[in-house]
Each structure stands twice: as structure tokens, then as C-alpha cells.
Design a protein around this motif. Structure first.
Motif, PDB file in Angstrom:
ATOM      1  N   UNK A  93     -77.393 -48.111  -1.022  1.00 42.67           N
ATOM      2  CA  UNK A  93     -78.540 -48.840  -1.585  1.00 42.67           C
ATOM      3  C   UNK A  93     -79.753 -48.713  -0.683  1.00 42.67           C
ATOM      4  N   UNK A  94     -79.502 -48.770   0.641  1.00 46.48           N
ATOM      5  CA  UNK A  94     -80.629 -48.623   1.572  1.00 46.48           C
ATOM      6  C   UNK A  94     -81.273 -47.261   1.393  1.00 46.48           C
ATOM      7  N   UNK A  95     -80.425 -46.267   1.276  1.00 51.36           N
ATOM      8  CA  UNK A  95     -80.911 -44.895   1.119  1.00 51.36           C
ATOM      9  C   UNK A  95     -81.681 -44.744  -0.182  1.00 51.36           C
ATOM     10  N   UNK A  96     -81.142 -45.337  -1.248  1.00 49.66           N
ATOM     11  CA  UNK A  96     -81.791 -45.248  -2.551  1.00 49.66           C
ATOM     12  C   UNK A  96     -83.175 -45.877  -2.527  1.00 49.66           C
ATOM     13  N   UNK A 128     -86.491 -41.647 -11.490  1.00 50.20           N
ATOM     14  CA  UNK A 128     -85.670 -42.247 -12.551  1.00 50.20           C
ATOM     15  C   UNK A 128     -84.193 -41.999 -12.317  1.00 50.20           C
ATOM     16  N   UNK A 129     -83.875 -40.782 -11.869  1.00 51.00           N
ATOM     17  CA  UNK A 129     -82.463 -40.454 -11.605  1.00 51.00           C
ATOM     18  C   UNK A 129     -81.912 -41.366 -10.515  1.00 51.00           C
ATOM     19  N   UNK A 130     -82.724 -41.544  -9.460  1.00 46.35           N
ATOM     20  CA  UNK A 130     -82.296 -42.422  -8.375  1.00 46.35           C
ATOM     21  C   UNK A 130     -82.105 -43.851  -8.900  1.00 46.35           C
ATOM     22  N   UNK A 131     -83.032 -44.283  -9.725  1.00 42.04           N
ATOM     23  CA  UNK A 131     -82.954 -45.658 -10.218  1.00 42.04           C
ATOM     24  C   UNK A 131     -81.695 -45.896 -11.038  1.00 42.04           C
ATOM     25  N   UNK A 132     -81.299 -44.873 -11.801  1.00 38.86           N
ATOM     26  CA  UNK A 132     -80.052 -44.995 -12.575  1.00 38.86           C
ATOM     27  C   UNK A 132     -78.872 -45.277 -11.684  1.00 38.86           C
ATOM     28  N   UNK A 155     -78.964 -46.434  -8.748  1.00 29.73           N
ATOM     29  CA  UNK A 155     -79.163 -47.732  -8.105  1.00 29.73           C
ATOM     30  C   UNK A 155     -78.626 -48.852  -8.997  1.00 29.73           C
ATOM     31  N   UNK A 156     -78.935 -48.738 -10.296  1.00 32.69           N
ATOM     32  CA  UNK A 156     -78.498 -49.753 -11.225  1.00 32.69           C
ATOM     33  C   UNK A 156     -76.973 -49.818 -11.304  1.00 32.69           C
ATOM     34  N   UNK A 157     -76.364 -48.637 -11.433  1.00 28.47           N
ATOM     35  CA  UNK A 157     -74.901 -48.604 -11.564  1.00 28.47           C
ATOM     36  C   UNK A 157     -74.223 -49.127 -10.307  1.00 28.47           C
ATOM     37  N   UNK A 158     -74.793 -48.805  -9.167  1.00 27.39           N
ATOM     38  CA  UNK A 158     -74.223 -49.299  -7.915  1.00 27.39           C
ATOM     39  C   UNK A 158     -74.322 -50.814  -7.853  1.00 27.39           C
ATOM     40  N   UNK A 159     -75.439 -51.325  -8.319  1.00 30.48           N
ATOM     41  CA  UNK A 159     -75.639 -52.758  -8.273  1.00 30.48           C
ATOM     42  C   UNK A 159     -74.574 -53.461  -9.128  1.00 30.48           C
ATOM     43  N   UNK A 160     -74.314 -52.898 -10.326  1.00 33.79           N
ATOM     44  CA  UNK A 160     -73.255 -53.454 -11.181  1.00 33.79           C
ATOM     45  C   UNK A 160     -71.904 -53.376 -10.493  1.00 33.79           C
ATOM     46  N   UNK A 161     -71.671 -52.256  -9.878  1.00 34.90           N
ATOM     47  CA  UNK A 161     -70.392 -52.044  -9.208  1.00 34.90           C
ATOM     48  C   UNK A 161     -70.214 -53.050  -8.078  1.00 34.90           C
TER      49      UNK A 161
END
Lengths: 102, 833
Positions: free
Chosen positions: B616-619, B636-640, B642-648
Motif C-alpha cells: 500500500x505504501x508503494x502504491x 488507474x491500474x494502480x488504483x485498481x 489498491x482497492x482490491x488490496x484494501x478489501x483484502x
């Protein structure tokens, strides 16, 4: 070649300890040889090796009873190779040994 | 106009060969055993002809067929007899000399037609012609003779760039292993000439060696052991005393060499068979007691030589030393004392004659050589004519090389190992031959087979016979992916270092030597982690499968482990990919062992969350950069991700502590997939960045190269020869590691450049005093100024470091690269580096 002198001393110490049956420094020697290997030095101890006059990696003094199977009974200096860039080895010190027949 | 360029010293005890090239002489090394000096000894045994060290070894086993010092007989009709099985054959000193010359010519690759060979000043026409004959017999077409004392003078004159303005007289003092010669030389701008010479063919260094043992070492040992008859027993050379004699010869030689460097030396005698284990001090004086009488014999020759030619020492400009025995300080000192002339040993006395012969050869044009038709058509054997068989991979320390030639053939062969440690010598054979060869353990051995016709001309040369010992386990499984260990970077991140490479053959084992990057205090919550993963080296650790996870925490250790402590990690992987880790900490002698099998893989929830946090820090950083650069698609690719990681993360946090559920494996897999995507997106760009950095660092070094010491140049070469390997790896951490090494080399090179320190000093000098902590800053400024005016850069350097150390923390500039080194930047996550 200062490294060769150091390697000879290390080998000598290892032999002396081995002769007394002391094993407490075995790990230290493993580490030393590991570092030497990383520097490109490869050391071979020809103790108990059968003697062939074709082995030019040792300087041998033949002595005593010379009948029977000739082999290396004492190693005064080990054989030292150096790895040349390209992966090949070059002999940089011949082993100094005494040969006897058993 | 071609010159001869090759010079040979054919000595009584030892011989050697040198090549002149571009104004310099190189003494060539024997490809077998890599020595410059070849003993002039030839032996015959069971059809095998051996020259040099190995021949000399056979003095005891084969004494009647070992021949040496045949130079003393060359030009006479005194021949030798070789006894082989039931026959005896006669061999001449010329034949024996030819074998030595032939062996020396083996050190050359091409230039074998013309040569300069040295002869003693005392040789007459017959002896000289016999020497030429030996040269022709060895295969040389043109042989030019040169007197040894002239060769020695040439070496000194050339190597020391001595300018001869007017005529001078030099004295050559040649004290070798078996002979002594002295010559009076006349030298002017144009020529070198031997005026007269004297010598003794039976006085040499070996006499000193034997006297040293007999009159110094053994008496001392008799005294210590109480064994009065010690020498008598040794002199009889029977049984164990014979072995003792050889042992004493060896240690005597070592002590003698030591006494050339120091005034005293310790002699250690360790000979179990006679229960002798002692040591005592020997002084140079002790050695000199046996050197003196031999030296006096030589002095007599010198004095006679001078008086017979109406010359005194004051006419002698220089005495030059030749022969290994002249290393003994006593000899040099005595010569200086009686002559008051310059006693010159600036050229290595053991190779001076070789060097001089080569210089002479470099100035001597070749006679026009007529290539005979026979030469052009010398029949050669082609690769397909010779069938060779051997085992390319083996675990035996000896292997058989056998070969066969198609048609009827009678000749000789020679098999040698490229590193110089094995050589069969020349052996006669017809149609087929075989030889047991010794291998270097655990290495690739490269052998060379040469075949000669009946006239001993080389007609076949194959240096591609490779036999590898112990390196391959032919029946092993392949490792499908890299196995790596996760280590700390200096900047709060971790990276993967490869332990076992993909496609290596199992089983595998390796010992890693690492150090702790942080301390662990007993009973605290500090911990270090050893994480072994399966995946691609250089990728993000979290994107890979963890297969071995060990924590060393304050709660489990017995004593404090301080930062900087060594740790040994032995990693073993067996054929079924079971992992076995053995940790040893030398400081506390603690040992920890763990086994890991794929089936019982454990997943650590804390590690999952840690990996997600890192990502997340890297993103966050990446998204900011892409937005700034207006690369909105990438953003946008990075944000995707980021979102999935946040859910995880949310799912993981809910499950935290619930270690028994199978969900965590699914989460781990998902995490790895996402981090893998992130890694791919960032890696190409990161690799590009470090590759550029590498190019810049190289350019930097090259621009400063003239300040680099040989050691630094060597380090630079060590890095650049491995370039191909790491540049193609796509592994940004590996490349970064190389960059760090190269950077530290560059810094050291900069430090050799005095201008650098002056610049740094001046920038420090003009910083306001308020930016310094209290101390004698003004005094240091003054000292620095003085040193600059005196151009004393050596003393300026420590001033700079001290001044930098006195700056207040906040003013320590991080722009100056070398100051970065002075700072200790410490961030540790794993605890290992």
C-alpha cells in the motif's frame, strides 16, 4: 602472494588441531574456506592420495619404504588453485608432500 | 624485419625461457605447474620421458634412470645409459639437453624457429657446438649462442636503464644451485665483452644447504633430544631417518629464506616418527657460519681473476649478482665490504640470465628462414582421425581417457591438465593409448591431448577434453523455481536474494553467512525473521510463496543478540523439495533446526498484513507519481490494485487470530497474485532506473580512473566482468547491489583525488560557525588552510572528516554522496543482511 602465505598458515593451524583431535574450530575453518572460495581460491588437501608421477600439482619427496602402494603420508603445504574469470582454474601453489609406500 | 625474441638459459641445475615483446621481457611460466624455473633433470621410466620437477622426484625410486647436471658433460663423449626392462640404450648429454630445450619450447605457442641459448663463458668451441646441436635436435631452426655473464649484464643494463657514458668494468658473481662462476666484463656504449672468467663446477648453493643441516640444525636437535648419534643415523639414510633428512631439507630451506628477510627465525621441528616436537631460534649468524667458508672459496676465485688481469676493485664499477644463492645477505654484505663497489641485485638473480638472453634475442634479427617443402606438408591428424573416449561427469577422483587412431600409427602422446596439475610427459604408443588421469575434486577439469609423430613433431592438439567431478547429480530432480531468502534493504524495505537457482538439480545445500541488522534483547518483543520463499529472485517478497518461516524472538532466545552479530544459516532441500533449515549463532552457540514440507505449509497472518502494508505504501507513491506525470491510465491500474488490496486487508483483519481456518491460505494466494501484478507494473521501470544509474557510475569511474589505485581498478574490473550476468537478470535489487559496490569504489577513487578534499574542505570552511557544535573549529580551519598551501592532502583528509563530524545533525547535507557514507542509515525489518 600474501594470500598464499595466509592460506598456508590457515592450513597449518587446521592440521595441528586435527593432529590433536581438536574439533572446536571446525566451523571457523568452514567459514574461512567459504570466504576464500568467494575470493576465487580453491584449496585441495592431497593427504592419503595415491601417488602418480603424473601428478604435477604436488612436489613430492619419496622416502622410506618404497615398495607397495605409494601414497601421500604428510602434507607440508596444500595445493592451491585460483579461479580465473571464465570459470577455469590455474594452479598457483603446488602441494609440498612426503610420499611413502604402505 | 623479424627478431628472434626468445631467449633460453640452459643451466646446470635449472633452466628457463623468456620472451621479448614491445621493449619488455617476460619470463614464461611452465604451463604444467606454473613455475618459471625448470629443473634440468630428465627421467625415463616405463616408456615415459619426464622433464623437470617430476623427474627430480624420482631420485629415490628410479635413481639409475634420472639424469641431471649433464651440462657438465656436454661436448664430451661421456654418455649415459638408460636401463629399461631388459635393454640398455645409450643417451648423450646433447640428447638430454635437447629434451630440456624441447620442454621449454612447449611454453611457446608459435614462435619456435629461432632462439638464443646461453652458455658459460668457459665453454670451448666443441661444447658450444654441442649446445647448438641440442637446440637443433629440439626443433629450433636457428640457434644463436650468448655467454651467460654477458646475458646477466644485459639484463641489468636494460632493466635498470643504466646509461653507459664511458667504458666500465663489471664483475659478474654467479652462485647457482650447483656451480659458481665469476667473470670480468668490459662494457662501453657499443659493446659488452668478457675479458676473463673463473669458476668451479662443483661448488653451489646445495652445498650450503647440506652444511646448514649437518652443522647447525642437527647439532641443535642432538642437544635438545639428547640423541648424540642423530647425525650418524641420518647420514646412513636408513628407514625413518631418510624421511627425516628430506623433512629437514624442506624446513631448512624455509628457514634459510626467512633469514634473508629477518635477523632471527624460529625453526619448528615436528616429526612424530622420531618423537621430536620442538622449536628453537636460529640467527643469521648461525647460518653465516656455514656460508662463510663457501663464500671464501668464491672470494679466492674473484681475487685470482682480478690479479691475473691487473685489475683492482677500484676499477670495478659494479658487481652484479646471479643465482639463487646470492639471496643470502652475508654474501652481499661481504662483497660490498671487500670491493666498495655497487653490489647490484635489482634484477631477480634466479632469472637474470633468462631476461638478458631475451633482451639480446629482441635486438637480434632472425636469419632469413627458408621454408622447406617438407615443413609445409607435415602430415597432421584431423579431429575425426582420433577417437577419444572418457566419462564427462563422474564422482571418482580418477578417470580413464582412452584414444585410438584409425590407421597404423607409431608415435608419442602427452596428456596434461590445463591448470598445470597433471602431466603424463611424453609416452610412446602405437595405434591406441590410455591413461588414468587425476581430477581436481568438485571442479571442471580440462585436459589436453597432444600427439607427436615418430620424429617427435606435434601433429595433433585437442584441448577440449572436459571431465567434471562431483558437480552433477545425474539422476536428480530439477528445481522449478528460485528459492530465495528475504533480507533487509537500507531503506525500510526488503528484497529477495537467490539461494538456489531455478533448474538446479536437487538435492541442494548451501550455507549463508549473514549478520543481524538489529538487536534482540532477551524477554523483549524484538524479533528477527528468516523467510524462505519460492518464486523469482528480484521480485517483491510478498508476491512469492513462503515455504519456510522462522522467527527468532526475544522470548525464545537465551541471551541477548546484538546488532552486527554473525548468523550461519544452512539451507538443505531434498529431492522431494522438503526444506530443512539449520541456524547457528556463533556468539551464543545456539542452534535452531526446522523442517518444512510443502504439505504442511504455514501461513502467518501478521506477515500477510505486513506485506499488504508494504504494498500500500508503494502504491500510494506510484499513484502520486503517475498523476503528476499525467499518466492517468497507469494511475488507474494502480488504483485498481489498491482497492482490491484494501478489501483484502479488511478480510484478513477479521480473520486475524483465527489460525485454524482454511481462508487464510486463500487470502495468502490472493495477496500474492495482487502483489505479483503490482511488481510487474513497477519492475520494468525500476530496472530501467538502476540500469541507468549503473551506466552513470561507470562513466564516473572512467573519468576519474587516473586516480584509482591498482586495488580499486581490480575491484572495478571484478564488477564489470560480471556485468552481463546481472544486467540481464531483470533483478533490480541485484543491480542495485552492484551499483552500491561500484558507488563505494567511486567514492574511494574520488578520495584519491586531492582536489576533491580541497573542494569539500572549502565548502565546510565557509559554513557559518553556528552550524557547528562547539569545539576548536577555528583551529581546524587554520590547519586545513595551511595544509592546502603546503599541498599536504594526506593531512587534509582527516581534518575534513573531523569537521564534518562536528556539524550539527540538521546541517549534515545529504546531497554530498560521500557524506552519506559517514552517516549511519539504519532501518531493519527482517533483521538480517
Amino acid at each position: 602472494m600474501e594470500m598464499v602465505a595466509i592460506i598456508n598458515q590457515v592450513f597449518d593451524i587446521e592440521q595441528k588441531l586435527g593432529a590433536k583431535g581438536e574439533t572446536f574450530a571446525e566451523r571457523n575453518f568452514t567459514r574461512i574456506y567459504h570466504e576464500l572460495d568467494a575470493m576465487g581460491y580453491y584449496i585441495v588437501d592431497p593427504s592419503n592420495r595415491a601417488y602418480h608421477e603424473t601428478d604435477t600439482d604436488i612436489e613430492a619427496t619419496l622416502s622410506g619404504n618404497l615398495s607397495g602402494q605409494l601414497k601421500v603420508t604428510r602434507v607440508l603445504k596444500p595445493i592451491i588453485y585460483q579461479k580465473v574469470p571464465g570459470g577455469e582454474m590455474a594452479l598457483i601453489q603446488k602441494g609440498i608432500v612426503i610420499i611413502e609406500g604402505k | 624485419m623479424e627478431h628472434i625474441n626468445i631467449g633460453i638459459d640452459l643451466g646446470t641445475t635449472n633452466s628457463g625461457i623468456g620472451r621479448y615483446e614491445n621493449g619488455k621481457v617476460q619470463v614464461l611460466k611452465n604451463p604444467v605447474g606454473l613455475k618459471e624455473i625448470l629443473p634440468s633433470v630428465v627421467s625415463f621410466r616405463k616408456g615415459r620421458i619426464i622433464v623437470g620437477d617430476k623427474a627430480r622426484e624420482q631420485y629415490l625410486t628410479n635413481a639409475e634412470n634420472v639424469f641431471s647436471a649433464f651440462k657438465r658433460r656436454i661436448g664430451t663423449s661421456e654418455n649415459y645409459w638408460v636401463k629399461q626392462e631388459n635393454e640398455s640404450s645409450e643417451i648423450t648429454p646433447v640428447d638430454l639437453s635437447a629434451y630440456v630445450l624441447k620442454e621449454l619450447s612447449n611454453y611457446l605457442h608459435n614462435e619456435k624457429d629461432s632462439v638464443v641459448i646461453t652458455i658459460p663463458a668457459s665453454f670451448d668451441t666443441i661444447q658450444s657446438n654441442a649446445t647448438k646441436q641440442a637446440g637443433y635436435q629440439a626443433g629450433f631452426k636457428e640457434v644463436v649462442l650468448l655467454q651467460e655473464p654477458i646475458a646477466a649484464c644485459l639484463a641489468y643494463a636494460n632493466v635498470s636503464h643504466i646509461n653507459i657514458e664511458k667504458e666500465q668494468k663489471w664483475l659478474v658473481y654467479d652462485f647457482g644451485g650447483g656451480t659458481f662462476d665469476t667473470a670480468l666484463i668490459y662494457i662501453n656504449q657499443r659493446e659488452l665483452k668478457v675479458i676473463d672468467n673463473k669458476g668451479n663446477n662443483f661448488l653451489g648453493g646445495v652445498d650450503i644447504d647440506h652444511a646448514f643441516i649437518r652443522e647447525v640444525i642437527v647439532p641443535k636437535l642432538s642437544e635438545i633430544t639428547g640423541n648424540v648419534e642423530l647425525w650418524d643415523k641420518i647420514a646412513l639414510k636408513q628407514g625413518v631417518y631418510e624421511k627425516f633428512w628430506h623433512y629437514l631439507n624442506y624446513i631448512g630451506e624455509e628457514v634459510k629464506k626467512q633469514l634473508s628477510l629477518t635477523q632471527t627465525a624460529w625453526l619448528e621441528v615436528d616429526f612424530a616418527e622420531l618423537h621430536i616436537m620442538t622449536e628453537f631460534e636460529i640467527s643469521r649468524e648461525d647460518l653465516n657460519t656455514v656460508v662463510r667458508p663457501k663464500y671464501l672459496e668464491t672470494e679466492k676465485f674473484i681475487l685470482e681473476l682480478l690479479s691475473e688481469n691487473d685489475v683492482t676493485f677500484s676499477d670495478i664499477e659494479r658487481i652484479i649478482l646471479v643465482g639463487g644463492t646470492t639471496y643470502i645477505p652475508f654474501i652481499k654484505d661481504e662483497l660490498k665490504r671487500i670491493s666498495q663497489s655497487i653490489v647490484d641485485d635489482t634484477v631477480d638473480p634466479t632469472t637474470a640470465v633468462i631476461v638478458g638472453a631475451a633482451y639480446y634475442a629482441g635486438a637480434h634479427p632472425k636469419a632469413v628462414t627458408v621454408k622447406t617443402v617438407a615443413d609445409e606438408q607435415a602430415p597432421k591428424l584431423h579431429r575425426e582421425d582420433v577417437k577419444i573416449s572418457y566419462e564427462p561427469y563422474t564422482n571418482d577422483i580418477e578417470e580413464l581417457i582412452a584414444f585410438k587412431i584409425n590407421d597404423q600409427f607409431k608415435g608419442l602422446y602427452r596428456i596434461s591438465r590445463n591448470d598445470g596439475g597433471f602431466d603424463t610427459g611424453l609416452i610412446g604408443f602405437s595405434e591406441s593409448g590410455s591413461e588414468f588421469v587425476t581430477l581436481i575434486p568438485k571442479a571442471k577439469n580440462i585436459f589436453r591431448l597432444r600427439i607427436y609423430d615418430a620424429e617427435e613433431k606435434e601433429i595433433y592438439d585437442n584441448a577440449d577434453i572436459n571431465i567434471s567431478h562431483g558437480l552433477y547429480n545425474v539422476s536428480g530432480q530439477l528445481l522449478p523455481a528460485d528459492i530465495c531468502i528475504e533480507l533487509d534493504n537500507n531503506d525500510d524495505t526488503t528484497y529477495l536474494e537467490v539461494v538456489f537457482k531455478r533448474n538446479s538439480i536437487l538435492p541442494l545445500k548451501k550455507t549463508l553467512y549473514k549478520t543481524f541488522t538489529k538487536s534482540i534483547i532477551v524477554n523483549s518483543d524484538d524479533k528477527i525473521v528468516i523467510n524462505l520463499v519460492e518464486g523469482k529472485g528480484g521480485t517483491m517478497p510478498g508476491a512469492n510463496l513462503s515455504i519456510g518461516y522462522i522467527e527468532l524472538s526475544g522470548k525464545t532466545i537465551h541471551s541477548d543478540l546484538i546488532q552486527g552479530t554473525d548468523i550461519e544459516i544452512k539451507v538443505n532441500m531434498d529431492e522431494s523439495r522438503g526444506l530443512y533449515v539449520m541456524i547457528y549463532i556463533p556468539a551464543t552457540e545456539e542452534e535452531i533446526e526446522r523442517s518444512f514440507h510443502i504439505a504442511s505449509r504455514d501461513v502467518n497472518c501478521e506477515k500477510i498484513l505486513y506485506d499488504i502494508t508494504q504494498a500500500e505504501a508503494l502504491l500510494a507513491k506510484e499513484i502520486a507519481i503517475s498523476n503528476k506525470e499525467e499518466a492517468y491510465e497507469v494511475s488507474a491500474m494502480f488504483s485498481n490494485i489498491e482497492q482490491e488490496l484494501s478489501d483484502l486487508r479488511k478480510t484478513a483483519e477479521e480473520l486475524f487470530g483465527d489460525n485454524l481456518t482454511v481462508e487464510k491460505y486463500r487470502i495468502d494466494e490472493r495477496k500474492r497474485k495482487l502483489l505479483g501484478e503490482l511488481d510487474s507494473l513497477t519492475r520494468a521501470r525500476d530496472v530501467y532506473a538502476v540500469l541507468n544509474e549503473y551506466k552513470e557510475l561507470k562513466t564516473d569511474f572512467i573519468s576519474q580512473e587516473k586516480y584509482a589505485t591498482p586495488e580499486l581498478i581490480n575491484k572495478y574490473k571484478l564488477i564489470t566482468t560480471r556485468e552481463n550476468e546481472f544486467l540481464k537478470s531483470n533483478d533490480k535489487h541485484l543491480i542495485k547491489k552492484m551499483n552500491d559496490e561500484l558507488r563505494s569504489v567511486n567514492i574511494k577513487v574520488h578520495e584519491q583525488n586531492p582536489e576533491f578534499f580541497v573542494r569539500v574542505f572549502l565548502s565546510l570552511r565557509f559554513m557559518p560557525l553556528t552550524q557547528y557544535k562547539s569545539g576548536n573549529v577555528e583551529e581546524l580551519f587554520q590547519m586545513g588552510n595551511n595544509f592546502i598551501m603546503e599541498k599536504n592532502y594526506e593531512q587534509l583528509r582527516p581534518i575534513v572528516y573531523v569537521l564534518y563530524g562536528m556539524l550539527k545533525e540538521e546541517f549534515k547535507s545529504r546531497r554530498e554522496e560521500h557524506f552519506q557514507q559517514l552517516q549511519n542509515v539504519k532501518f531493519s525489518k527482517m533483521g538480517l543482511k
